[in-house]
Write an enzyme that holds these catalytic residues in place. Structure first.
Site, PDB file in Angstrom:
ATOM      1  N   HIS A  68     -69.232  28.013  38.655  1.00 50.85           N
ATOM      2  CA  HIS A  68     -70.153  29.148  38.476  1.00 50.85           C
ATOM      3  C   HIS A  68     -71.541  28.670  38.909  1.00 50.85           C
ATOM      4  CE1 HIS A  68     -71.794  32.794  37.049  1.00 50.85           C
ATOM      5  NE2 HIS A  68     -71.688  32.665  35.748  1.00 50.85           N
ATOM      6  N   HIS A  90     -65.928  33.636  46.913  1.00 48.90           N
ATOM      7  CA  HIS A  90     -66.418  34.377  45.763  1.00 48.90           C
ATOM      8  C   HIS A  90     -65.309  35.270  45.256  1.00 48.90           C
ATOM      9  CE1 HIS A  90     -68.966  36.826  43.229  1.00 48.90           C
ATOM     10  NE2 HIS A  90     -69.849  35.847  43.324  1.00 48.90           N
ATOM     11  N   ASP A 140     -75.045  30.317  46.420  1.00 48.28           N
ATOM     12  CA  ASP A 140     -75.392  28.926  46.127  1.00 48.28           C
ATOM     13  C   ASP A 140     -75.369  28.011  47.330  1.00 48.28           C
ATOM     14  OD1 ASP A 140     -76.000  29.113  43.478  1.00 48.28           O
ATOM     15  OD2 ASP A 140     -73.895  29.151  42.902  1.00 48.28           O
TER      16      ASP A 140
HETATM   17  N1  ACO Z   1     -63.002  25.866  49.544  1.00 45.38           N
HETATM   18  C1  ACO Z   1     -61.732  25.813  49.972  1.00 45.38           C
HETATM   19  N2  ACO Z   1     -60.793  26.705  49.653  1.00 45.38           N
HETATM   20  C2  ACO Z   1     -61.146  27.709  48.843  1.00 45.38           C
HETATM   21  C3  ACO Z   1     -62.448  27.845  48.347  1.00 45.38           C
HETATM   22  C4  ACO Z   1     -63.405  26.876  48.730  1.00 45.38           C
HETATM   23  N3  ACO Z   1     -64.667  26.952  48.316  1.00 45.38           N
HETATM   24  N4  ACO Z   1     -62.525  28.944  47.574  1.00 45.38           N
HETATM   25  C5  ACO Z   1     -61.320  29.479  47.571  1.00 45.38           C
HETATM   26  N5  ACO Z   1     -60.467  28.746  48.342  1.00 45.38           N
HETATM   27  C6  ACO Z   1     -59.079  29.034  48.636  1.00 45.38           C
HETATM   28  C7  ACO Z   1     -58.177  28.716  47.457  1.00 45.38           C
HETATM   29  O1  ACO Z   1     -57.686  27.395  47.519  1.00 45.38           O
HETATM   30  C8  ACO Z   1     -57.100  29.750  47.639  1.00 45.38           C
HETATM   31  O2  ACO Z   1     -56.250  29.319  48.682  1.00 45.38           O
HETATM   32  P1  ACO Z   1     -54.667  29.569  48.590  1.00 45.38           P
HETATM   33  O3  ACO Z   1     -54.509  31.066  48.643  1.00 45.38           O
HETATM   34  O4  ACO Z   1     -54.125  28.845  49.761  1.00 45.38           O
HETATM   35  O5  ACO Z   1     -54.245  29.000  47.262  1.00 45.38           O
HETATM   36  C9  ACO Z   1     -57.836  30.971  48.151  1.00 45.38           C
HETATM   37  O6  ACO Z   1     -58.969  30.444  48.840  1.00 45.38           O
HETATM   38  C10 ACO Z   1     -58.266  31.927  47.054  1.00 45.38           C
HETATM   39  O7  ACO Z   1     -59.100  31.225  46.151  1.00 45.38           O
HETATM   40  P2  ACO Z   1     -59.125  31.426  44.580  1.00 45.38           P
HETATM   41  O8  ACO Z   1     -59.499  30.120  43.941  1.00 45.38           O
HETATM   42  O9  ACO Z   1     -57.870  32.076  44.127  1.00 45.38           O
HETATM   43  O10 ACO Z   1     -60.296  32.473  44.449  1.00 45.38           O
HETATM   44  P3  ACO Z   1     -61.061  32.811  43.116  1.00 45.38           P
HETATM   45  O11 ACO Z   1     -61.552  34.209  43.313  1.00 45.38           O
HETATM   46  O12 ACO Z   1     -60.244  32.533  41.919  1.00 45.38           O
HETATM   47  O13 ACO Z   1     -62.272  31.761  43.122  1.00 45.38           O
HETATM   48  C11 ACO Z   1     -64.371  30.773  43.408  1.00 45.38           C
HETATM   49  C12 ACO Z   1     -63.567  32.076  43.444  1.00 45.38           C
HETATM   50  C13 ACO Z   1     -64.193  30.077  42.033  1.00 45.38           C
HETATM   51  C14 ACO Z   1     -65.856  31.086  43.578  1.00 45.38           C
HETATM   52  C15 ACO Z   1     -63.860  29.837  44.538  1.00 45.38           C
HETATM   53  O14 ACO Z   1     -64.019  30.468  45.788  1.00 45.38           O
HETATM   54  C16 ACO Z   1     -64.557  28.470  44.527  1.00 45.38           C
HETATM   55  O15 ACO Z   1     -64.115  27.575  43.803  1.00 45.38           O
HETATM   56  N6  ACO Z   1     -65.643  28.307  45.341  1.00 45.38           N
HETATM   57  C17 ACO Z   1     -66.384  27.059  45.334  1.00 45.38           C
HETATM   58  C18 ACO Z   1     -67.309  27.028  44.130  1.00 45.38           C
HETATM   59  C19 ACO Z   1     -68.494  27.948  44.298  1.00 45.38           C
HETATM   60  O16 ACO Z   1     -69.169  27.967  45.340  1.00 45.38           O
HETATM   61  N7  ACO Z   1     -68.797  28.706  43.229  1.00 45.38           N
HETATM   62  C20 ACO Z   1     -69.964  29.609  43.199  1.00 45.38           C
HETATM   63  C21 ACO Z   1     -69.537  31.020  43.058  1.00 45.38           C
HETATM   64  S1  ACO Z   1     -70.918  32.075  43.150  1.00 45.38           S
HETATM   65  C22 ACO Z   1     -71.618  31.954  41.636  1.00 45.38           C
HETATM   66  O17 ACO Z   1     -71.045  31.635  40.631  1.00 45.38           O
HETATM   67  C23 ACO Z   1     -73.020  32.275  41.550  1.00 45.38           C
END
Ligand code: ACO
Length: 432
Positions: free
Chosen positions: A270, A309, A365
């Protein structure tokens, strides 16, 4: 918007029975699904949704997001207009009160917030007691929670005047607590608020002032930081707003509820993401290392922090505005050498099938950390800056919750997977 007459016909293949489930505002009530049972003594059907991916927990008129179109609006106003033309305190008013202030309302609001920036001296005393290397988010979370002991009347959440004063106090004191958490790690004396300065100038003064009588911040830096606060001010039912609402649903005081929100924001998935982005960029170091890093991400060894996201699957509108703020700040501070790495990383990721297929775009971010670093904040402070910006949003969500007759104590169901009815064997026998 759907009308009440829309419905879903559900056939339970276990019993052959059909159910009419009303659809209202594009949703069905989980309680209606709970009426579906395979037998009289059987539990009602539950909805399994870890992470609340497709579950609405409330009705809200605070923030609108269309993730597919990349739209973000506070109380109906597009984020682009607010970031460009408004100020953080006006946006805070908008979020909390629901509409833009008149001149008198705005002046009163700014006056009230300015004159509540000081904290009780004992707050300073216990903050000084933290270890020299305490993470500022831990200090912020603890000190905001502790404010509930200084304002015990804040527990009276059914009184509108009482709610209003706690909201003003919290927005006002957050920069003081955030700045002191920062000074603490540096072993520098805490700087008291300066009521002659604007909200953001005063924050910068409490962070960076040394012996000069008045701290003079560069206008472009003040504007960029104010814009960053606006961009972070609310984001509907995100993890920390949900934490504030879940804890607030017990009818606890708002300091305890917001402190829970700060805890949620602390996590790297987050608000902690901008800190993680910067560490990632430093680890990559230079452009030549990017292909190997991207391979590691695609192989699932790591995440590309600042990408992806839960809601935005097209682009994050805040990321676009931040890029512009980046330029303004770098004009004053000089370009952050990691910007090059970030830009190249973004370029490669946006063309790579892995990211395109999963609709992974830079989020708010990805660039904010670069700005914060250029302003000489250590990475541990990044999430504190996010928390200061997000406070009006948490409070607007909390206020809405306290007046929503449909809300109940947040208490999800579970699907139990453990053992049942075991017989306890006393330790003398088990350990013999
Ligand atoms: N890098 C690589 N792969 C990713 C990333 C990433 N940053 N984000 C998602 N994926 C992939 C997942 O591995 C998944 O792949 P799969 O279908 O092969 O398993 C797919 O994309 C879907 O991802 P989920 O994790 O299911 O998406 P979710 O909506 O649950 O997660 C989140 C969203 C937590 C923001 C995620 O994208 C992440 O971890 N990003 C990096 C952390 C980040 O930047 N957080 C800030 C968010 S904005 C904020 O809070 C202000």
């Amino acid at each position: 918007m759907s009308s009440v007459t829309d419905s879903l016909t559900v056939r339970d293949n276990r019993t052959g029975q059909e159910y009419e489930v009303p659809i209202l505002d594009g949703a069905i009530k989980a309680a209606d699904i709970g009426k579906i049972r395979s037998g009289e003594d059987e539990p009602g059907l539950a909805v399994y949704d870890p992470g609340f991916v497709n579950t609405a927990s409330c009705r809200s008129s605070v923030t609108f997001i269309d993730g597919d179109k990349g739209i973000l609006e506070y109380r109906g106003y597009p984020i682009e207009q607010l970031a460009e033309q408004s100020s953080f305190l006006e946006v805070a008013y908008l979020l909390v009160h629901g509409s833009l202030p008149s001149k008198d309302e705005y002046d009163q609001w700014v006056h009230n917030i300015t004159y509540h920036t000081f904290v009780h001296e004992n707050v300073k005393g216990f903050m000084e007691g933290f270890r020299y290397d305490a993470h500022p988010m831990g200090m912020l979370m603890a000190s905001v929670g502790a404010l509930s002991t200084f304002y015990p009347e804040s527990r009276n959440i059914s009184d509108a005047d009482n709610r209003a004063i706690q909201i003003i106090r919290m927005i006002a004191k957050m920069p003081t607590l955030g700045a002191w958490s920062f000074r603490h790690a540096q072993g520098k004396p805490y700087v008291y608020p300066d009521n002659e300065l604007s909200y953001t100038e005063n924050f910068l003064s409490m962070l960076f002032k040394m012996s000069e009588p008045t701290y003079q911040a560069d206008e472009r830096i003040v504007k960029a930081l104010d814009t960053l606060f606006i961009l972070h001010a609310d984001h509907e039912q995100n993890a920390s707003a949900n934490a504030v609402r879940a804890v607030g649903s017990t009818q606890v005081d708002p300091y305890s509820a917001v402190s829970a929100g700060i805890g949620a924001l602390f996590g790297p998935l987050h608000g902690g993401a901008n800190e993680a982005v910067l560490r990632m960029l430093k680890r990559i170091g230079n452009k030549s290392e990017i292909p190997a890093f991207i391979e590691g991400v695609k192989n699932g060894n790591e995440r590309l922090m600042g990408f992806g996201h839960r809601v935005y699957k097209n682009y994050d509108p805040r990321a676009k505005i931040i890029k512009k703020a980046c330029d303004d700040v770098f004009e004053v501070t000089g370009v952050n050498p990691l910007l090059e790495v970030a830009q190249e990383l973004e370029k490669i990721a946006l063309e790579d099938e892995y990211f395109v297929k999963r609709k992974l775009y830079p989020n708010v971010d990805f660039y904010s950390g670069l700005i914060y670093e250029a302003l000489e904040f250590p990475p541990e402070m990044f999430t504190v800056l996010f928390a200061i910006g997000r406070t009006p949003g948490w409070l607007a969500q909390w206020l809405e919750l306290t007046q929503d007759k449909e809300q109940k104590i947040a208490r999800p169901k579970q699907i139990y997977t453990g053992s049942r009815g075991l017989t306890y064997t006393p330790t003398e026998q088990r350990w013999a």
